[in-house]
Design a protein around this motif. Structure first.
Motif: not given
Length: 433
Positions: A89, A93, A116, A118, A121, A136, A139
């Motif tokens: 990720d 990000k 976080s 992800f 996702a 996601s 999140n």
């Protein structure tokens, strides 16, 4: 003989009359040739441009330069943590953080994004017509990216996407991103403007940071994509600056070349004419008339029926009922068209075709004696075909449609017209044949 001194030579030369030379008058063709020679021969700027763009690029090779769909597909590949690029990720990000950094007013903390995970996702393409959607579940986060390489924002487009996402992801934190070549502003305040130049920088940074874990194939693909964006999308690239310089110095030559450039529309027209002529004998059809927009043809057996040659105000053949390819810059359709005049014939044709199960026939069509009536329209190619394909792929689709149509709907239409008693009698009554 007395030898001439240098002074006498000089005096002698000065005394000689200088012949007048008439101005050289060049034809238009000669002038244009001279302009092109100046542009092509011994032009260091042109040589520098050729050196820059001659480097092989896989994305240029597949025709991706300015096609939004293909750009979105590659960005989706990099964003998806589950893909085999081995970036996890990281790119996702870094992209989100960069977008938030550019935002004038961010409702999401970039530190929360950085901290976080992800990896869950989902990256959706064309979901509810949205170019890219990042979701996601862990999140409770969703990000919409509307990608515009050359296209412009359609009326109410962004508002529609907001409504769809607000309804579908009620409890999620939301980001709306308007991605363009230069970070153009969106029409809606919730949308954060972002540019392709920054995308290229992020991809390059991630690529360099993770070089050791990337396969050679992935590394090369990413480098090629970054080069593509910088060559063709970013307006202030070296290539863009060089192109502007060349155009200023050689405007006439470039305009002349552009005037005589290959034209996809003309190529499609030529292929359709070739296709009709190829099948003219086997299928007993005749190429009627052609211009930039229309390619018309008709079955030859109709020419022997009294109704057909009753329209002197249309094409040179006097035919009233024709098949017509409509060749637009970014779409191609086949129309069934009835020409002006002879209301009784027009009605008889339309009423007969309404009894058939054929593609594209209008269930309600107001027949007008003074106009051309397009009673059926069958789509063949649309804008996505032109964006995604080259001439060869377009030709393959046209040929596939043609082979299916001549043995399907066209065959049904031809037999129905030949065997239509009301049309026969109407034609005979009007023409006396």
């Amino acid at each position: 003989m007395t030898a001439l001194t240098s002074d006498s030579q000089s005096d002698s030369k000065e005394a000689l009359p200088i012949p007048e030379t008439e101005p050289i008058h060049m034809t238009l063709e000669q002038e244009q040739r001279a302009i092109l020679e100046k542009f092509i021969i011994d032009n260091p700027d042109l040589e520098a441009l050729e050196a820059k763009i001659s480097q092989f690029n896989i994305f240029e090779a597949v025709g991706m330069v300015r096609q939004e769909i293909k750009h979105s597909n590659f960005i989706q590949f990099l964003l998806n943590p589950s893909e085999k690029h081995r970036l996890g990720d990281l790119f996702l990000k870094k992209l989100l953080i960069a977008i938030l950094t550019d935002a004038e007013e961010a409702h999401i903390d970039s530190l929360d994004i950085a901290g976080s995970d992800f990896s869950d996702a989902e990256i959706r393409r064309e979901w509810k017509n949205i170019d890219l959607l990042i979701y996601s579940p862990t999140n409770s986060f969703v990000c919409v990216i509307e990608n515009k390489v050359d296209a412009v924002e359609r009326p109410h487009q962004l508002r529609t996407y907001e409504d769809v996402v607000d309804k579908e992801f009620r409890d999620c934190k939301k980001m709306f991103v308007f991605l363009t070549k230069e970070g153009s502003p969106a029409s809606r305040p919730r949308w954060i403007s972002f540019d392709y130049g920054t995308i290229a920088e992020i991809i390059e940074t991630v690529c360099n940071e993770r070089r050791s874990c990337l396969t050679d194939e992935i590394y090369i693909a990413i480098r090629h994509y970054v080069d593509l964006v910088r060559r063709h999308i970013m307006s202030e690239s070296d290539i863009a600056e060089l192109c502007r310089k060349i155009y200023k110095q050689h405007r006439q030559a470039i305009d002349l070349i552009y005037e005589h450039r290959p034209d996809m529309r003309s190529d499609v027209e030529d292929y359709i004419k070739q296709l009709i002529q190829e099948f003219s004998q086997a299928e007993n059809i005749d190429l009627d008339s052609v211009d930039k927009r229309y390619i018309r043809f008709a079955p030859k057996e109709w020419d022997g029926m009294a109704f057909q040659k009753t329209c002197p105000d249309w094409t040179g053949s006097d035919r009233i009922f024709l098949f017509e390819f409509w060749n637009e810059p970014q779409n191609l359709c086949l129309h069934l068209v009835i020409g002006p005049r002879r209301m009784e014939i027009k009605e008889a044709i339309y009423q007969k075709l309404k009894t058939l199960n054929i593609s594209g026939l209008k269930s309600k069509c107001k027949i007008d004696e003074s106009k051309w009536n397009h009673i059926a329209i069958v789509p063949i190619l649309d804008i996505s075909d032109y964006e995604d394909g080259d001439l060869e792929s377009l030709q393959e689709k046209i040929r596939a449609f043609w082979l299916k149509y001549i043995q399907g709907d066209m065959k049904v239409i031809r037999e129905a017209i030949v065997n239509c008693d009301s049309l026969r009698s109407t034609g005979r009554a009007l023409t006396g044949n």
